[in-house]
Write an enzyme that holds these catalytic residues in place. Structure first.
Site, PDB file in Angstrom:
ATOM      1  N   GLY A 136      24.443  52.167  14.627  1.00  0.00           N
ATOM      2  CA  GLY A 136      23.749  51.294  15.578  1.00  0.00           C
ATOM      3  C   GLY A 136      23.566  51.987  16.918  1.00  0.00           C
ATOM      4  O   GLY A 136      23.595  51.344  17.966  1.00  0.00           O
ATOM      5  N   ALA A 137      23.352  53.307  16.877  1.00  0.00           N
ATOM      6  CA  ALA A 137      23.311  54.097  18.122  1.00  0.00           C
ATOM      7  C   ALA A 137      21.903  54.267  18.676  1.00  0.00           C
ATOM      8  O   ALA A 137      21.697  55.020  19.610  1.00  0.00           O
ATOM      9  CB  ALA A 137      23.955  55.462  17.884  1.00  0.00           C
ATOM     10  N   VAL A 157      24.091  49.832   7.176  1.00  0.00           N
ATOM     11  CA  VAL A 157      25.535  49.647   7.002  1.00  0.00           C
ATOM     12  C   VAL A 157      25.880  48.567   5.963  1.00  0.00           C
ATOM     13  O   VAL A 157      27.023  48.479   5.515  1.00  0.00           O
ATOM     14  CB  VAL A 157      26.247  49.333   8.343  1.00  0.00           C
ATOM     15  CG1 VAL A 157      26.104  50.479   9.321  1.00  0.00           C
ATOM     16  CG2 VAL A 157      25.746  48.018   8.944  1.00  0.00           C
ATOM     17  N   ASN A 164      29.615  50.424  15.095  1.00  0.00           N
ATOM     18  CA  ASN A 164      29.044  49.636  16.200  1.00  0.00           C
ATOM     19  C   ASN A 164      27.873  48.759  15.774  1.00  0.00           C
ATOM     20  O   ASN A 164      27.589  47.747  16.402  1.00  0.00           O
ATOM     21  CB  ASN A 164      28.606  50.636  17.297  1.00  0.00           C
ATOM     22  CG  ASN A 164      27.712  50.018  18.342  1.00  0.00           C
ATOM     23  OD1 ASN A 164      28.181  49.413  19.296  1.00  0.00           O
ATOM     24  ND2 ASN A 164      26.402  50.140  18.163  1.00  0.00           N
ATOM     25  N   SER A 171      34.339  41.777  19.553  1.00  0.00           N
ATOM     26  CA  SER A 171      33.688  41.025  20.635  1.00  0.00           C
ATOM     27  C   SER A 171      34.634  39.936  21.107  1.00  0.00           C
ATOM     28  O   SER A 171      35.498  39.469  20.339  1.00  0.00           O
ATOM     29  CB  SER A 171      32.408  40.370  20.101  1.00  0.00           C
ATOM     30  OG  SER A 171      31.930  39.407  21.016  1.00  0.00           O
ATOM     31  N   TYR A 225      28.394  35.195  13.618  1.00  0.00           N
ATOM     32  CA  TYR A 225      28.687  36.381  14.421  1.00  0.00           C
ATOM     33  C   TYR A 225      30.173  36.376  14.831  1.00  0.00           C
ATOM     34  O   TYR A 225      30.874  37.377  14.693  1.00  0.00           O
ATOM     35  CB  TYR A 225      27.781  36.379  15.662  1.00  0.00           C
ATOM     36  CG  TYR A 225      28.041  37.516  16.619  1.00  0.00           C
ATOM     37  CD1 TYR A 225      27.500  38.785  16.402  1.00  0.00           C
ATOM     38  CD2 TYR A 225      28.831  37.338  17.759  1.00  0.00           C
ATOM     39  CE1 TYR A 225      27.737  39.830  17.288  1.00  0.00           C
ATOM     40  CE2 TYR A 225      29.074  38.369  18.641  1.00  0.00           C
ATOM     41  CZ  TYR A 225      28.521  39.615  18.411  1.00  0.00           C
ATOM     42  OH  TYR A 225      28.768  40.652  19.285  1.00  0.00           O
ATOM     43  N   ALA A 226      30.645  35.220  15.306  1.00  0.00           N
ATOM     44  CA  ALA A 226      32.037  35.108  15.767  1.00  0.00           C
ATOM     45  C   ALA A 226      33.021  35.366  14.620  1.00  0.00           C
ATOM     46  O   ALA A 226      34.010  36.083  14.778  1.00  0.00           O
ATOM     47  CB  ALA A 226      32.268  33.722  16.364  1.00  0.00           C
ATOM     48  N   ALA A 227      32.715  34.794  13.457  1.00  0.00           N
ATOM     49  CA  ALA A 227      33.615  34.985  12.306  1.00  0.00           C
ATOM     50  C   ALA A 227      33.661  36.457  11.901  1.00  0.00           C
ATOM     51  O   ALA A 227      34.725  36.994  11.561  1.00  0.00           O
ATOM     52  CB  ALA A 227      33.135  34.123  11.134  1.00  0.00           C
TER      53      ALA A 227
HETATM   54  N1  LIG Z   1      26.140  43.493  24.373  1.00  0.00           N
HETATM   55  C1  LIG Z   1      27.253  42.755  24.478  1.00  0.00           C
HETATM   56  O1  LIG Z   1      27.462  42.040  25.448  1.00  0.00           O
HETATM   57  C2  LIG Z   1      28.282  42.796  23.387  1.00  0.00           C
HETATM   58  C3  LIG Z   1      29.398  41.959  23.536  1.00  0.00           C
HETATM   59  C4  LIG Z   1      30.372  41.981  22.550  1.00  0.00           C
HETATM   60  C5  LIG Z   1      30.254  42.820  21.471  1.00  0.00           C
HETATM   61  N2  LIG Z   1      29.166  43.617  21.344  1.00  0.00           N
HETATM   62  C6  LIG Z   1      29.087  44.469  20.152  1.00  0.00           C
HETATM   63  O2  LIG Z   1      28.747  45.789  20.513  1.00  0.00           O
HETATM   64  C7  LIG Z   1      27.930  46.359  19.504  1.00  0.00           C
HETATM   65  C8  LIG Z   1      26.610  46.826  20.089  1.00  0.00           C
HETATM   66  O3  LIG Z   1      25.974  45.725  20.712  1.00  0.00           O
HETATM   67  P1  LIG Z   1      24.559  45.852  21.407  1.00  0.00           P
HETATM   68  O4  LIG Z   1      24.503  44.773  22.414  1.00  0.00           O
HETATM   69  O5  LIG Z   1      24.304  47.250  21.825  1.00  0.00           O
HETATM   70  O6  LIG Z   1      23.608  45.461  20.169  1.00  0.00           O
HETATM   71  P2  LIG Z   1      22.080  45.827  19.869  1.00  0.00           P
HETATM   72  O7  LIG Z   1      21.547  44.726  19.054  1.00  0.00           O
HETATM   73  O8  LIG Z   1      21.364  46.179  21.142  1.00  0.00           O
HETATM   74  O9  LIG Z   1      22.171  47.149  18.983  1.00  0.00           O
HETATM   75  C9  LIG Z   1      22.603  47.084  17.662  1.00  0.00           C
HETATM   76  C10 LIG Z   1      22.080  48.287  16.903  1.00  0.00           C
HETATM   77  O10 LIG Z   1      22.520  48.154  15.535  1.00  0.00           O
HETATM   78  C11 LIG Z   1      21.443  48.487  14.678  1.00  0.00           C
HETATM   79  N3  LIG Z   1      21.602  47.832  13.379  1.00  0.00           N
HETATM   80  C12 LIG Z   1      21.448  46.510  13.097  1.00  0.00           C
HETATM   81  N4  LIG Z   1      21.618  46.296  11.777  1.00  0.00           N
HETATM   82  C13 LIG Z   1      21.906  47.502  11.215  1.00  0.00           C
HETATM   83  C14 LIG Z   1      22.171  47.928   9.892  1.00  0.00           C
HETATM   84  N5  LIG Z   1      22.165  47.061   8.857  1.00  0.00           N
HETATM   85  N6  LIG Z   1      22.442  49.239   9.679  1.00  0.00           N
HETATM   86  C15 LIG Z   1      22.420  50.132  10.704  1.00  0.00           C
HETATM   87  N7  LIG Z   1      22.155  49.777  11.989  1.00  0.00           N
HETATM   88  C16 LIG Z   1      21.890  48.482  12.226  1.00  0.00           C
HETATM   89  C17 LIG Z   1      20.192  48.011  15.418  1.00  0.00           C
HETATM   90  O11 LIG Z   1      19.022  48.661  14.938  1.00  0.00           O
HETATM   91  C18 LIG Z   1      20.542  48.387  16.864  1.00  0.00           C
HETATM   92  O12 LIG Z   1      20.121  49.694  17.182  1.00  0.00           O
HETATM   93  C19 LIG Z   1      27.764  45.294  18.425  1.00  0.00           C
HETATM   94  O13 LIG Z   1      28.778  45.467  17.452  1.00  0.00           O
HETATM   95  C20 LIG Z   1      28.008  44.014  19.198  1.00  0.00           C
HETATM   96  O14 LIG Z   1      28.452  42.966  18.372  1.00  0.00           O
HETATM   97  C21 LIG Z   1      28.159  43.619  22.270  1.00  0.00           C
END
Ligand SMILES: NC(=O)c1ccc[n+]([C@@H]2O[C@H](COP(=O)([O-])OP(=O)(O)OC[C@H]3O[C@@H](n4cnc5c(N)ncnc54)[C@H](O)[C@@H]3O)[C@@H](O)[C@H]2O)c1
Length: 240
Positions: free
Chosen positions: A12-13, A60, A82, A134, A147-149
């Protein structure tokens, strides 16, 4: 805090926190694999980094896709699980298909990552696995129940993996951010963002780089005595 000579795979980078974490690991000398289901954006991130970076496709939700990713990456020292789907939806409106897909992406995806990378790292005698949890996995909040679960599941999965791998130089930790400005908040109305901001004790949203610095530390040599832990980075939104 050097990661020179290490290879890090970040799922997810292609944007948001994953991108920031890939950049932070790269800045410490790691070769990074920018892995995402979105090939175009992953390629853009990888090419923006000077050397030691390449994009790779992964879904993933699919174990075979994860195995291919790790096979193609050679020796993997660091895996940051991620990738996730963030969905804000009231409990009563969640359909079974969406529940299944969010769990498949967020929790089964982390399970596959741990199950595929864990034995390889154990064999190497060194490894760092970091799972993105999270605040939603720790307390009731605005995000969807699915999402929470999934995030609560990641926290205990992290502990189970950490216990399995602790004797082999492999650590596994979770990071629990809240309210970090990434594209996941782009569709929320401004009033909702403002209401959330007012609840955050530090008075603002987090920056991706602030999470990435902690992530990079947890993936470093120096963090070898830390395993099975969940680190909060939430602006004081949850103090426990
Ligand atoms: N942004 C926040 O405030 C926050 C808070 C708590 C937790 N998180 C966690 O941090 C992580 C990143 O969050 P973010 O805000 O950057 O999210 P985001 O949605 O901006 O990025 C997620 C990335 O994951 C990729 N992705 C989605 N499904 C996929 C799959 N099946 N296979 C491969 N890649 C896939 C997407 O293409 C995207 O590039 C996540 O795990 C999120 O739950 C974020």
């Amino acid at each position: 805090m050097s990661l020179g000579g290490r290879t890090a795979v970040v799922t997810g980078a292609a944007q948001g926190l994953g991108e920031a974490i890939a950049r932070a690991l790269h800045a410490r000398g790691a070769s990074v694999v920018v892995a995402d289901v979105n090939d175009e954006r992953a390629e853009a991130v990888a090419t923006s980094l000077p050397e030691r970076a390449r994009a790779a496709h992964v879904d993933v939700r699919d174990r075979a896709s994860f195995e291919r990713l790790l096979d193609e990456s050679g020796r993997v020292d660091v895996l940051v699980n991620n990738a996730a789907r963030t969905v804000f939806r009231p409990l009563w409106e969640i359909e079974a298909d969406e529940w299944d897909d969010v769990l498949a992406t967020n929790l089964r995806g982390v399970f596959f990552g741990c199950q595929v990378a864990g034995p390889r790292m154990r064999e190497q005698g060194w490894g760092r696995i970091l799972n993105m949890a999270s605040i939603s996995g720790q307390a009731a909040g605005a995000s969807g129940a699915h999402y929470a679960a999934s995030k609560a599941g990641i926290i205990v999965l992290t502990k189970i993996l950490a216990a399995e791998l602790a004797p082999y130089g492999v650590t596994c930790n979770a990071l629990a951010p809240a309210a970090v400005r990434t594209p996941v908040f782009d569709d929320l109305p401004e009033e909702r963002l403002e209401a959330l901001r007012q609840r955050i004790p530090v008075g603002r949203f987090g920056e991706p780089a602030e999470i990435a610095e902690l992530a990079a530390f947890l993936c470093s040599e120096e963090a070898g005595y830390i395993t099975g832990a969940t680190f909060d980075a939430n602006g004081g939104l949850l103090m426990r």
